[in-house]
Scaffold this motif. Structure first.
Motif: not given
Length: 115
Positions: A3-24
């Motif tokens: 599952v990827q959680l999205f918000e317009a200016l920030r989101y998190m993704k979980d891919y192959k065991g790595t959780i990444t938090y990103v801000e635009i």
């Protein structure tokens, strides 16, 4: 991909065991603010950056590219997910090659102004 959680200016993704938090940022560029490796063979977790505060109520989208399907739903303030729909692109030709796009006429209230 999970599952990827999205918000317009920030989101998190979980891919192959790595959780990444990103801000635009104000220029529209995605900046990684935090990462955590949840599969750590060395015995200790690897983590960089500052873990974000919980998103609270939000919407999630999950693109399962191997099964060519898309699911979406909501997340409540306690983190509980409620799946609304799964779209199977293989058996629904109207969704073939479909991607998440803006809704016509929808006005964003959280977007950064472009200068």
């Amino acid at each position: 991909m999970r599952v990827q959680l999205f918000e317009a200016l920030r989101y998190m993704k979980d891919y192959k065991g790595t959780i990444t938090y990103v801000e635009i940022n104000s220029e529209g560029l995605a900046i990684v603010k935090w990462q955590k490796d949840t599969i750590y063979p060395s015995g200790k977790p690897l983590e960089l950056g500052t873990k974000p505060t919980p998103f609270g109520e939000s919407v999630y989208f999950s693109d399962q590219w191997m099964t060519d399907s898309l699911s979406y739903g909501t997340v409540d303030s306690n983190g509980k997910r409620l799946q609304i729909e799964i779209i199977d692109r293989l058996s629904n030709n109207q969704y073939k090659n479909a991607y998440i796009v803006p809704i016509d006429g929808e006005k964003r209230i959280d977007a950064n102004p472009i200068e």
